[in-house]
Design a protein around this motif. Sequence first.
Motif, PDB file in Angstrom:
ATOM      1  N   LEU A 122      52.159  32.311  39.275  1.00  0.00           N
ATOM      2  CA  LEU A 122      52.912  31.091  39.454  1.00  0.00           C
ATOM      3  C   LEU A 122      54.217  30.858  38.521  1.00  0.00           C
ATOM      4  CD1 LEU A 122      49.775  28.790  39.165  1.00  0.00           C
ATOM      5  CD2 LEU A 122      51.008  29.171  41.319  1.00  0.00           C
ATOM      6  N   GLN A 123      55.241  30.000  39.166  1.00  0.00           N
ATOM      7  CA  GLN A 123      56.481  29.837  38.500  1.00  0.00           C
ATOM      8  C   GLN A 123      56.253  28.772  37.410  1.00  0.00           C
ATOM      9  OE1 GLN A 123      59.672  29.615  41.401  1.00  0.00           O
ATOM     10  NE2 GLN A 123      58.299  30.292  42.811  1.00  0.00           N
ATOM     11  N   LEU A 124      55.694  28.935  36.403  1.00  0.00           N
ATOM     12  CA  LEU A 124      55.439  28.047  35.367  1.00  0.00           C
ATOM     13  C   LEU A 124      56.251  28.174  34.236  1.00  0.00           C
ATOM     14  CD1 LEU A 124      51.324  28.325  35.541  1.00  0.00           C
ATOM     15  CD2 LEU A 124      52.875  26.861  37.010  1.00  0.00           C
ATOM     16  N   ARG A 125      56.558  27.069  33.629  1.00  0.00           N
ATOM     17  CA  ARG A 125      57.591  26.943  32.254  1.00  0.00           C
ATOM     18  C   ARG A 125      56.887  26.020  31.379  1.00  0.00           C
ATOM     19  NH1 ARG A 125      62.350  24.572  30.475  1.00  0.00           N
ATOM     20  NH2 ARG A 125      62.735  23.698  32.650  1.00  0.00           N
ATOM     21  N   TYR A 126      56.439  26.834  30.277  1.00  0.00           N
ATOM     22  CA  TYR A 126      55.954  25.872  29.102  1.00  0.00           C
ATOM     23  C   TYR A 126      57.157  24.812  28.690  1.00  0.00           C
ATOM     24  CZ  TYR A 126      53.992  23.961  24.846  1.00  0.00           C
ATOM     25  OH  TYR A 126      53.636  23.529  23.706  1.00  0.00           O
ATOM     26  N   LEU A 127      56.727  23.658  28.311  1.00  0.00           N
ATOM     27  CA  LEU A 127      57.793  22.709  27.662  1.00  0.00           C
ATOM     28  C   LEU A 127      57.155  22.142  26.509  1.00  0.00           C
ATOM     29  CD1 LEU A 127      58.835  20.387  30.716  1.00  0.00           C
ATOM     30  CD2 LEU A 127      59.879  22.476  30.171  1.00  0.00           C
ATOM     31  N   PRO A 128      58.107  22.396  25.408  1.00  0.00           N
ATOM     32  CA  PRO A 128      57.522  21.936  23.987  1.00  0.00           C
ATOM     33  C   PRO A 128      57.964  20.541  23.846  1.00  0.00           C
ATOM     34  CG  PRO A 128      59.635  23.095  23.700  1.00  0.00           C
ATOM     35  CD  PRO A 128      59.053  23.276  25.264  1.00  0.00           C
ATOM     36  N   ARG A 129      57.404  19.957  22.979  1.00  0.00           N
ATOM     37  CA  ARG A 129      57.456  18.232  22.678  1.00  0.00           C
ATOM     38  C   ARG A 129      59.067  17.890  22.844  1.00  0.00           C
ATOM     39  NH1 ARG A 129      54.750  14.928  17.883  1.00  0.00           N
ATOM     40  NH2 ARG A 129      56.176  12.896  17.781  1.00  0.00           N
ATOM     41  N   ASP A 130      60.037  18.604  22.260  1.00  0.00           N
ATOM     42  CA  ASP A 130      61.120  18.043  22.297  1.00  0.00           C
ATOM     43  C   ASP A 130      61.797  17.989  23.606  1.00  0.00           C
ATOM     44  OD1 ASP A 130      61.262  17.637  19.381  1.00  0.00           O
ATOM     45  OD2 ASP A 130      62.378  19.339  19.014  1.00  0.00           O
ATOM     46  N   GLU A 131      61.467  18.907  24.272  1.00  0.00           N
ATOM     47  CA  GLU A 131      62.317  19.004  25.670  1.00  0.00           C
ATOM     48  C   GLU A 131      61.514  18.098  26.547  1.00  0.00           C
ATOM     49  OE1 GLU A 131      63.275  22.352  28.946  1.00  0.00           O
ATOM     50  OE2 GLU A 131      62.000  23.040  27.272  1.00  0.00           O
ATOM     51  N   VAL A 132      60.156  18.027  26.399  1.00  0.00           N
ATOM     52  CA  VAL A 132      59.213  16.974  27.181  1.00  0.00           C
ATOM     53  C   VAL A 132      59.845  15.450  27.152  1.00  0.00           C
ATOM     54  CG1 VAL A 132      57.173  15.735  27.239  1.00  0.00           C
ATOM     55  CG2 VAL A 132      57.107  18.288  27.347  1.00  0.00           C
ATOM     56  N   ARG A 133      60.163  15.224  25.777  1.00  0.00           N
ATOM     57  CA  ARG A 133      60.668  13.854  25.432  1.00  0.00           C
ATOM     58  C   ARG A 133      61.865  13.791  25.862  1.00  0.00           C
ATOM     59  NH1 ARG A 133      57.161  11.793  20.239  1.00  0.00           N
ATOM     60  NH2 ARG A 133      55.173  12.280  21.166  1.00  0.00           N
ATOM     61  N   SER A 134      62.913  14.930  26.159  1.00  0.00           N
ATOM     62  CA  SER A 134      64.232  14.639  26.471  1.00  0.00           C
ATOM     63  C   SER A 134      64.162  14.257  28.269  1.00  0.00           C
ATOM     64  CB  SER A 134      64.797  15.753  26.316  1.00  0.00           C
ATOM     65  OG  SER A 134      64.648  16.788  27.174  1.00  0.00           O
ATOM     66  N   LEU A 135      63.395  14.769  28.703  1.00  0.00           N
ATOM     67  CA  LEU A 135      62.837  14.585  30.151  1.00  0.00           C
ATOM     68  C   LEU A 135      62.223  13.354  30.462  1.00  0.00           C
ATOM     69  CD1 LEU A 135      62.138  18.332  31.352  1.00  0.00           C
ATOM     70  CD2 LEU A 135      64.290  17.244  31.528  1.00  0.00           C
ATOM     71  N   PHE A 136      61.102  13.017  29.684  1.00  0.00           N
ATOM     72  CA  PHE A 136      60.371  11.812  29.866  1.00  0.00           C
ATOM     73  C   PHE A 136      60.434  11.054  28.654  1.00  0.00           C
ATOM     74  CE2 PHE A 136      57.605  15.713  31.312  1.00  0.00           C
ATOM     75  CZ  PHE A 136      58.325  15.889  32.389  1.00  0.00           C
ATOM     76  N   ALA A 137      61.131  10.129  28.701  1.00  0.00           N
ATOM     77  CA  ALA A 137      61.516   9.373  27.478  1.00  0.00           C
ATOM     78  C   ALA A 137      60.476   8.584  26.890  1.00  0.00           C
ATOM     79  CB  ALA A 137      62.926   8.618  27.534  1.00  0.00           C
ATOM     80  N   SER A 138      59.453   9.083  26.772  1.00  0.00           N
ATOM     81  CA  SER A 138      58.259   8.345  26.422  1.00  0.00           C
ATOM     82  C   SER A 138      57.493   8.992  25.032  1.00  0.00           C
ATOM     83  CB  SER A 138      57.127   8.193  27.314  1.00  0.00           C
ATOM     84  OG  SER A 138      55.732   7.871  26.988  1.00  0.00           O
ATOM     85  N   PRO A 139      57.108   7.941  24.137  1.00  0.00           N
ATOM     86  CA  PRO A 139      56.588   8.454  22.892  1.00  0.00           C
ATOM     87  C   PRO A 139      54.998   9.250  23.146  1.00  0.00           C
ATOM     88  CG  PRO A 139      56.258   6.008  22.968  1.00  0.00           C
ATOM     89  CD  PRO A 139      57.186   6.621  24.038  1.00  0.00           C
ATOM     90  N   GLU A 171      50.547  30.784  30.251  1.00  0.00           N
ATOM     91  CA  GLU A 171      50.749  32.074  30.307  1.00  0.00           C
ATOM     92  C   GLU A 171      49.682  32.789  31.166  1.00  0.00           C
ATOM     93  OE1 GLU A 171      50.934  33.350  26.096  1.00  0.00           O
ATOM     94  OE2 GLU A 171      53.077  32.207  26.125  1.00  0.00           O
ATOM     95  N   LYS A 172      48.371  32.436  31.200  1.00  0.00           N
ATOM     96  CA  LYS A 172      47.473  33.177  32.059  1.00  0.00           C
ATOM     97  C   LYS A 172      47.707  32.947  33.417  1.00  0.00           C
ATOM     98  CE  LYS A 172      42.424  33.665  32.155  1.00  0.00           C
ATOM     99  NZ  LYS A 172      42.205  33.697  33.393  1.00  0.00           N
ATOM    100  N   GLN A 173      47.966  31.600  33.938  1.00  0.00           N
ATOM    101  CA  GLN A 173      48.178  31.476  35.351  1.00  0.00           C
ATOM    102  C   GLN A 173      49.223  32.284  35.773  1.00  0.00           C
ATOM    103  OE1 GLN A 173      48.001  27.290  36.579  1.00  0.00           O
ATOM    104  NE2 GLN A 173      45.669  28.052  37.077  1.00  0.00           N
ATOM    105  N   ARG A 174      50.310  32.402  34.808  1.00  0.00           N
ATOM    106  CA  ARG A 174      51.598  33.154  35.322  1.00  0.00           C
ATOM    107  C   ARG A 174      51.102  34.656  35.481  1.00  0.00           C
ATOM    108  NH1 ARG A 174      55.776  30.790  31.432  1.00  0.00           N
ATOM    109  NH2 ARG A 174      55.009  32.382  30.063  1.00  0.00           N
ATOM    110  N   ARG A 175      50.370  35.021  34.552  1.00  0.00           N
ATOM    111  CA  ARG A 175      49.785  36.599  34.711  1.00  0.00           C
ATOM    112  C   ARG A 175      48.912  36.638  35.820  1.00  0.00           C
ATOM    113  NH1 ARG A 175      48.236  36.609  29.838  1.00  0.00           N
ATOM    114  NH2 ARG A 175      46.220  36.255  30.318  1.00  0.00           N
ATOM    115  N   ASP A 176      47.857  35.725  35.775  1.00  0.00           N
ATOM    116  CA  ASP A 176      46.948  36.122  37.055  1.00  0.00           C
ATOM    117  C   ASP A 176      47.267  35.645  38.410  1.00  0.00           C
ATOM    118  OD1 ASP A 176      45.339  36.689  34.806  1.00  0.00           O
ATOM    119  OD2 ASP A 176      44.017  34.871  34.912  1.00  0.00           O
ATOM    120  N   PHE A 177      48.275  34.807  38.628  1.00  0.00           N
ATOM    121  CA  PHE A 177      48.556  34.604  40.027  1.00  0.00           C
ATOM    122  C   PHE A 177      50.143  34.398  40.323  1.00  0.00           C
ATOM    123  CE2 PHE A 177      44.489  32.075  39.004  1.00  0.00           C
ATOM    124  CZ  PHE A 177      43.913  32.577  39.776  1.00  0.00           C
TER     125      PHE A 177
END
Length: 429
Positions: free
Chosen positions: A151-168, A143-149
């Motif tokens: 940048l097109q950043l999107r935070y991914l919580p655990r469930d979404e991360v593991r749906s994209l990168f199927a790793s424990p 959120e700070k980098q989005r605000r300061d600069f």
Amino acid sequence: MPQAYIDTYYSRTLASPDAYPAAAGPIQADVCVVGGGLAGLTAALKLASSGRKVVLIEAQRVAWGASGRNGGFVSAGYATGLAAIERRVGADGAKELFRLSMEGVEIVRSTIEALGIEEARPVPGIAKALRYDSAGAMRAACEKQRRDFGLQLRYLPRDEVRSLFASPKYHEAVLDEGAFHFHPLNYARALAREAVRLGAAIHEGSPVLSADLDGPRKIVRTKQAEIVAEHVVFATGGYTGSVLPALRRAFLPIATYVLLTERAPDLVQSAIRTPAAILDDRRAGDYYRLVDDGSRILWGGRITTRTTDPRDIAALLRREMVTTYPQLSGLKVEVAWSGLMSYARHLMPQIGRWKPGVWYCTAFGGHGMNTTAIGGTVIAEAIAGESDRYRLFAPFDLAWNGGILGRAAVQLTYWAYQASDAAREWRSL
């Protein structure tokens, strides 16, 4: 004769067979660029576009070193973090430098678009993934980098991360939708072609043997040529020779390793379900992405101060890959390679003027795709009298690399990072 490109994914997928002759005879130029990597090519292209007579000499082939065999990640930032930069130059200076790094990303993107470099194969998105729970710190930093600069950043919580990168292994991530990954060797060769079209001369297989840099007209000598120029730009990297001792003493050659898997689209997609590249946020971590339309993995990681290749590059990297994605245990490695990057002790690029008419533009290890672009650009601007933005890097000068002790310190630091990473992961189990 220059050495051929080593066997990599990039050399196997070259878009054109262009080659350039060795330098020969007396040559007059406004600017002599030493080094045909991305920084030197960017500077040569910009100077040629402004009407300067440019000669670029390369010891091997265009982008033969780290510029043509890296991970291909293009994103904002430097090898060191914003907090470390702030400690040296203050908050305002750090923000200005970070914005320059963002500009470097846009230089690469806009050059691909303007020149129609389809063979660079840009793919949007780079995700920075954590192997531990940051307890809100990653979301706050996003959120700070989005605000300061912006940048097109999107935070991914655990469930979404593991749906994209199927790793424990992964707990959370930040996706930079403005970053991208691409084919750096094809991009570099396209820069060379455009520079030549605009009047620059490029010579491969032309290592510099000696140079006289004190007079108003500099003299650079190769085996068969003598180049006389008003300006000389040293844009070399991890393979820098001893012609400019101050430069050689200021960088550390650090090796990194990359593998390419066999083609196995179904197996690959069972693990990695996004076209975005993945950057493991561990300081001793990995970086990887899908290539060939998602049918193969290009996986990089591990750094050492040894300059000779271990015999088991593929086994070392494959172990990291399978530890992260156990379902890939049957995936074979097709080829593996290494390359030397140049790092300064302060982990920032070294960009500046050594003496009147003599410039340096190096030490891009760890974040080279954007920083080579901005480095070559600001040096070209300085020579053309367009700006003095290169002075922003003055606090990060040609500091002594520490010699043998410096290399030992780097290796010990890397091992310490590995231990710290492991401890954080263990606490998040």
